[in-house]
Write a protein that holds these residues in place. Structure first.
Motif, PDB file in Angstrom:
ATOM      1  N   HIS A   1      -2.690  -0.761  -6.751  1.00 46.10           N
ATOM      2  CA  HIS A   1      -1.853  -1.871  -6.292  1.00 46.10           C
ATOM      3  C   HIS A   1      -0.405  -1.438  -6.180  1.00 46.10           C
ATOM      4  O   HIS A   1       0.383  -2.072  -5.491  1.00 46.10           O
ATOM      5  CB  HIS A   1      -1.970  -3.063  -7.241  1.00 46.10           C
ATOM      6  CG  HIS A   1      -3.327  -3.686  -7.204  1.00 46.10           C
ATOM      7  ND1 HIS A   1      -3.636  -4.760  -6.399  1.00 46.10           N
ATOM      8  CD2 HIS A   1      -4.473  -3.355  -7.840  1.00 46.10           C
ATOM      9  CE1 HIS A   1      -4.910  -5.078  -6.566  1.00 46.10           C
ATOM     10  NE2 HIS A   1      -5.443  -4.231  -7.431  1.00 46.10           N
ATOM     11  N   ASN A   2      -0.061  -0.393  -6.904  1.00 49.81           N
ATOM     12  CA  ASN A   2       1.334   0.044  -6.870  1.00 49.81           C
ATOM     13  C   ASN A   2       1.436   1.450  -7.451  1.00 49.81           C
ATOM     14  O   ASN A   2       1.245   1.643  -8.648  1.00 49.81           O
ATOM     15  CB  ASN A   2       2.183  -0.931  -7.694  1.00 49.81           C
ATOM     16  CG  ASN A   2       3.664  -0.772  -7.397  1.00 49.81           C
ATOM     17  OD1 ASN A   2       4.122   0.326  -7.083  1.00 49.81           O
ATOM     18  ND2 ASN A   2       4.397  -1.858  -7.485  1.00 49.81           N
TER      19      ASN A   2
ATOM     20  N   GLN B   1      11.829  -1.499  -6.217  1.00 45.78           N
ATOM     21  CA  GLN B   1      10.862  -1.581  -5.109  1.00 45.78           C
ATOM     22  C   GLN B   1      11.266  -2.612  -4.058  1.00 45.78           C
ATOM     23  O   GLN B   1      10.967  -2.458  -2.879  1.00 45.78           O
ATOM     24  CB  GLN B   1       9.490  -1.958  -5.688  1.00 45.78           C
ATOM     25  CG  GLN B   1       8.418  -2.227  -4.637  1.00 45.78           C
ATOM     26  CD  GLN B   1       7.146  -2.829  -5.241  1.00 45.78           C
ATOM     27  OE1 GLN B   1       6.957  -2.834  -6.451  1.00 45.78           O
ATOM     28  NE2 GLN B   1       6.261  -3.314  -4.402  1.00 45.78           N
ATOM     29  N   LYS B   2      11.932  -3.672  -4.497  1.00 48.30           N
ATOM     30  CA  LYS B   2      12.012  -4.864  -3.649  1.00 48.30           C
ATOM     31  C   LYS B   2      13.238  -4.948  -2.736  1.00 48.30           C
ATOM     32  O   LYS B   2      13.422  -5.926  -2.020  1.00 48.30           O
ATOM     33  CB  LYS B   2      11.921  -6.116  -4.520  1.00 48.30           C
ATOM     34  CG  LYS B   2      10.615  -6.217  -5.314  1.00 48.30           C
ATOM     35  CD  LYS B   2       9.404  -6.422  -4.397  1.00 48.30           C
ATOM     36  CE  LYS B   2       8.111  -6.521  -5.196  1.00 48.30           C
ATOM     37  NZ  LYS B   2       6.947  -6.783  -4.337  1.00 48.30           N
TER      38      LYS B   2
ATOM     39  N   ARG C   1       9.965  -9.989  -7.916  1.00 47.24           N
ATOM     40  CA  ARG C   1      10.303  -9.223  -9.111  1.00 47.24           C
ATOM     41  C   ARG C   1      11.570  -8.464  -8.730  1.00 47.24           C
ATOM     42  O   ARG C   1      11.638  -7.881  -7.643  1.00 47.24           O
ATOM     43  CB  ARG C   1       9.186  -8.224  -9.442  1.00 47.24           C
ATOM     44  CG  ARG C   1       7.940  -8.836 -10.020  1.00 47.24           C
ATOM     45  CD  ARG C   1       6.911  -7.777 -10.423  1.00 47.24           C
ATOM     46  NE  ARG C   1       6.460  -6.998  -9.269  1.00 47.24           N
ATOM     47  CZ  ARG C   1       6.707  -5.710  -9.078  1.00 47.24           C
ATOM     48  NH1 ARG C   1       7.391  -5.026  -9.974  1.00 47.24           N
ATOM     49  NH2 ARG C   1       6.272  -5.081  -8.007  1.00 47.24           N
TER      50      ARG C   1
ATOM     51  N   GLU D   1       6.008  -1.411  -0.065  1.00 47.01           N
ATOM     52  CA  GLU D   1       5.251  -2.617  -0.398  1.00 47.01           C
ATOM     53  C   GLU D   1       3.767  -2.386  -0.137  1.00 47.01           C
ATOM     54  O   GLU D   1       3.314  -2.385   1.000  1.00 47.01           O
ATOM     55  CB  GLU D   1       5.749  -3.800   0.440  1.00 47.01           C
ATOM     56  CG  GLU D   1       5.325  -5.158  -0.083  1.00 47.01           C
ATOM     57  CD  GLU D   1       5.865  -5.428  -1.490  1.00 47.01           C
ATOM     58  OE1 GLU D   1       5.055  -5.389  -2.431  1.00 47.01           O
ATOM     59  OE2 GLU D   1       7.091  -5.649  -1.644  1.00 47.01           O
ATOM     60  N   PRO D   2       3.004  -2.157  -1.211  1.00 46.62           N
ATOM     61  CA  PRO D   2       1.573  -1.871  -1.039  1.00 46.62           C
ATOM     62  C   PRO D   2       0.855  -2.913  -0.181  1.00 46.62           C
ATOM     63  O   PRO D   2       0.143  -2.573   0.757  1.00 46.62           O
ATOM     64  CB  PRO D   2       1.062  -1.858  -2.473  1.00 46.62           C
ATOM     65  CG  PRO D   2       2.259  -1.384  -3.269  1.00 46.62           C
ATOM     66  CD  PRO D   2       3.450  -2.007  -2.604  1.00 46.62           C
TER      67      PRO D   2
ATOM     68  N   GLY E   1       1.973  -6.915  -0.559  1.00 49.36           N
ATOM     69  CA  GLY E   1       2.918  -8.023  -0.464  1.00 49.36           C
ATOM     70  C   GLY E   1       2.133  -9.286  -0.167  1.00 49.36           C
ATOM     71  O   GLY E   1       1.335  -9.327   0.776  1.00 49.36           O
ATOM     72  N   LEU E   2       2.312 -10.279  -1.004  1.00 53.24           N
ATOM     73  CA  LEU E   2       1.614 -11.543  -0.779  1.00 53.24           C
ATOM     74  C   LEU E   2       2.576 -12.610  -0.290  1.00 53.24           C
ATOM     75  O   LEU E   2       2.216 -13.471   0.502  1.00 53.24           O
ATOM     76  CB  LEU E   2       0.937 -12.003  -2.081  1.00 53.24           C
ATOM     77  CG  LEU E   2      -0.127 -11.027  -2.621  1.00 53.24           C
ATOM     78  CD1 LEU E   2      -0.617 -11.480  -3.989  1.00 53.24           C
ATOM     79  CD2 LEU E   2      -1.295 -10.907  -1.654  1.00 53.24           C
TER      80      LEU E   2
ATOM     81  N   VAL F   1      -4.112  -1.449  -1.110  1.00 52.36           N
ATOM     82  CA  VAL F   1      -4.221  -2.828  -0.666  1.00 52.36           C
ATOM     83  C   VAL F   1      -3.707  -3.117   0.752  1.00 52.36           C
ATOM     84  O   VAL F   1      -3.506  -4.276   1.115  1.00 52.36           O
ATOM     85  CB  VAL F   1      -3.573  -3.767  -1.707  1.00 52.36           C
ATOM     86  CG1 VAL F   1      -4.442  -3.837  -2.959  1.00 52.36           C
ATOM     87  CG2 VAL F   1      -2.161  -3.277  -2.087  1.00 52.36           C
TER      88      VAL F   1
ATOM     89  N   VAL G   1      -4.554 -11.298  -6.941  1.00 51.69           N
ATOM     90  CA  VAL G   1      -5.719 -10.615  -6.379  1.00 51.69           C
ATOM     91  C   VAL G   1      -6.911 -10.692  -7.336  1.00 51.69           C
ATOM     92  O   VAL G   1      -8.023 -11.066  -6.947  1.00 51.69           O
ATOM     93  CB  VAL G   1      -5.378  -9.140  -6.055  1.00 51.69           C
ATOM     94  CG1 VAL G   1      -6.625  -8.369  -5.652  1.00 51.69           C
ATOM     95  CG2 VAL G   1      -4.338  -9.079  -4.952  1.00 51.69           C
TER      96      VAL G   1
ATOM     97  N   GLY H   1       1.647  -9.795  -8.011  1.00 52.63           N
ATOM     98  CA  GLY H   1       0.550  -9.998  -7.065  1.00 52.63           C
ATOM     99  C   GLY H   1      -0.807  -9.521  -7.567  1.00 52.63           C
ATOM    100  O   GLY H   1      -1.852 -10.043  -7.146  1.00 52.63           O
ATOM    101  N   LEU H   2      -0.817  -8.538  -8.461  1.00 54.18           N
ATOM    102  CA  LEU H   2      -2.094  -8.074  -9.032  1.00 54.18           C
ATOM    103  C   LEU H   2      -2.887  -9.264  -9.591  1.00 54.18           C
ATOM    104  O   LEU H   2      -4.104  -9.369  -9.387  1.00 54.18           O
ATOM    105  CB  LEU H   2      -1.808  -7.045 -10.141  1.00 54.18           C
ATOM    106  CG  LEU H   2      -3.000  -6.622 -10.999  1.00 54.18           C
ATOM    107  CD1 LEU H   2      -4.048  -5.884 -10.182  1.00 54.18           C
ATOM    108  CD2 LEU H   2      -2.540  -5.741 -12.168  1.00 54.18           C
TER     109      LEU H   2
HETATM  110  C1  GLC Z   1       1.448  -4.827  -6.327  1.00 59.45           C
HETATM  111  C2  GLC Z   1       2.263  -4.581  -5.078  1.00 59.45           C
HETATM  112  C3  GLC Z   1       2.153  -5.670  -4.039  1.00 59.45           C
HETATM  113  C4  GLC Z   1       0.717  -6.134  -3.890  1.00 59.45           C
HETATM  114  C5  GLC Z   1       0.152  -6.526  -5.242  1.00 59.45           C
HETATM  115  C6  GLC Z   1      -1.297  -6.991  -5.166  1.00 59.45           C
HETATM  116  O1  GLC Z   1       2.123  -5.445  -7.345  1.00 59.45           O
HETATM  117  O2  GLC Z   1       3.614  -4.329  -5.375  1.00 59.45           O
HETATM  118  O3  GLC Z   1       2.633  -5.202  -2.808  1.00 59.45           O
HETATM  119  O4  GLC Z   1       0.650  -7.228  -2.998  1.00 59.45           O
HETATM  120  O5  GLC Z   1       0.191  -5.435  -6.103  1.00 59.45           O
HETATM  121  O6  GLC Z   1      -2.140  -6.014  -4.614  1.00 59.45           O
END
Ligand code: GLC
Ligand code: ADP
Length: 480
Positions: free
Chosen positions: A163-164, A305-306, A301, A378-379, A381-382, A213, A22, A18-19
């Protein structure tokens, strides 16, 4: 304002999670609100560049006892200037961070070189008012600005986005010498962490402000349970710590326009979704006859974490239900094996693709009825936000951004967008899944629930405006 973002991945140039989504979308959204944005990325083997110009044939970057000469290329996309640090010895590799077995052993050197190059680019070309760094790979930027580059004209304030917190960039103390960082940073109020160098910690200590996030995750990381050993520091810095929910890029993730789908659809006309379901069953080699049963999708992934261990724990009960499951994921060998086994054991019910495949990820978002995300943390999650847009009902654990973006459906009242469970257990997850499966059998209510989700708006505009407020606050404070 001129903002220089520094990150290790961004769509469409590089991605593991997800990084990248973003860093691919936020700069554009900030630019649309009237600011100048640059982004510094490594040039990986997977990065495809069309029409990039060489800005510097060779920057001079000291790295411990050596001096390196990375080239810098750049291109402008949607008004944003992307810089690529080209240093084949470090970045021309099959993957971004690791082999399937372990992290690349020279990650400290790789991302130290990258961070120094970013500051050089700032100094020589971009001249930012503010740096915006993302995750541990760019965390040496604030540490270097605080030390080696303390007198540099590029010394602008830094916003650091977590992000994590689970990935910290931990290295032995000797890395300081290898990358040319002063020993005096190695103390408990600096980047030392139980005798090691912790790059994420450096980011948290030496940046002017920190955000993560989602608001939920900003609260959670200040607790021992979610703090990965850094909760004390984060509590200490709570006055400059905030949560800004990620947006999503609906130009990529909208079933009305998505080019990966067998058929497009929208809240006004949902007929295409059934075609997407049939297509998805076919892609996964499952019989068409299963189309009348609820189809559960997972794109993830495969890491601790998941929440894959919850699926393992509840597998027996899950498989007893009248449902089909499709899984797309790659990651840790134990979780890959777990899903392979499930598919072998229940071939008519479970199909698994161990791969990284963007097209299939889109097909799952559209073709599934339910999207399962039982994350341990989950910071943001998209995927659950994409699911909402695709009318694919999320079943999530109520943590971090999952909790902030999914509202529980209240049945007859008709409010809410999905199903949530709290405790990290297979039993709690199964209760939420059972509730979803029961509602699926009530088509009127189910349609209401789908449409509630599809009408949510998580586009970037509002979040980008929050970031701009933060940038402005930091730039003003520095000017005083
Ligand atoms: C990280 C997190 C996820 C978040 C993403 C983008 O990889 O695990 O929850 O959405 O970054 O910020
Ligand atoms: P994280 O960044 O923690 O992996 P997010 O939900 O924020 O979680 O973002 C994950 C992103 O990566 C989404 O865009 C998702 O579609 C994508 N993704 C994850 N795994 C895969 C995969 N195996 N194949 C294709 N895309 C994937």
């Amino acid at each position: 304002m001129k903002i220089l973002m520094v990150a290790s991945e961004a769509v469409p140039f590089s991605k593991t999670g997800g990084l990248a989504d973003v860093v691919g979308a936020l700069p554009q959204a900030v630019h649309a609100l009237g600011h100048e944005v640059g982004v510094v990325l490594p040039l990986y083997r997977m990065t495809r560049l069309d029409g990039a110009a060489t800005v510097f044939p060779g920057l001079t970057v000291p790295l411990g006892a050596e001096t390196c000469f990375p080239a810098v290329r750049a291109l402008v996309q949607h008004g944003v200037k992307f810089y690529f640090v080209e240093y084949p010895a470090f970045f021309d590799r099959p993957a971004l961070y690791a082999t399937p077995e372990s992290d690349y052993p020279d990650n400290a050197e790789r991302f130290a070189l990258f961070s120094r190059a970013a500051i050089e680019i700032a100094q020589l070309d971009f001249h930012p008012d503010i740096f915006h760094c993302h995750d541990w790979q760019s965390a040496l930027v604030p540490a270097l600005l605080h030390s080696v580059y303390a007198k540099s004209p590029a010394r602008a304030p830094v916003l650091f986005t977590i992000h994590n917190l689970g990935y910290q960039g931990l290295f032995g103390r000797e890395m300081l010498g290898h990358v040319g960082l002063p020993e005096h940073l190695f103390h408990i109020d600096g980047l030392e962490f139980y005798g090691k160098v912790n790059l994420l910690k450096a980011g948290l200590v030496y940046s002017d402000a920190i955000n993560t996030v989602s608001r939920g995750y900003a609260r959670e990381i200040q607790t021992e349970e979610y703090g990965f050993g850094l909760d004390g520091l984060l509590r200490h810095r709570s006055l400059v710590l905030s949560g800004i929910l990620n947006g999503v890029d609906y130009s990529q993730w909208d079933p009305a326009t998505d080019k990966f789908l067998a058929a497009n659809y929208s809240p006004e006309d949902l007929t295409g979704k059934q075609k997407c379901k049939l297509d998805l069953l076919k892609v996964f080699g499952l019989p068409e006859a299963r189309a009348d049963r609820p189809l559960v999708g997972i794109v993830s992934r495969l890491t601790v974490q998941k929440g894959a261990d919850l699926i393992a724990e509840a597998a027996g009960e899950l498989m007893a239900g009248d449902l089909t499951i499709v899984v797309l994921g790659a990651g840790d060998a134990i979780y890959e094996e777990l899903f392979r086994k499930l598919a072998a054991q229940y071939p008519e019910k479970v199909a698994v693709r161990i791969a990284y495949d963007n097209a299939v990820a889109h097909k799952i978002e559209a073709g599934a009825d339910i999207f399962l995300m039982p994350s341990r943390y989950e910071p943001c999650g998209l995927n659950q936000i994409y699911s909402l847009k695709y009318g694919t009902v999320p079943v999530v654990r109520s943590t971090g951004g999952l909790d902030d973006t999914v509202q529980p459906f209240d049945g007859e009242g008709g409010q809410g967008t999905g199903f949530k469970f709290g405790s990290y257990s297979g039993k709690a997850m199964m209760e939420a899944i059972r509730a979803a499966l029961a509602l699926y059998r009530k088509p009127k209510l189910w349609s209401k629930l789908m449409l509630n989700g599809m009408r949510q708006d998580y586009s970037w505009g509002a979040s980008a405006a929050h970031y701009i407020q933060l940038y402005e606050g930091l730039v003003t404070a520095r000017g005083r």
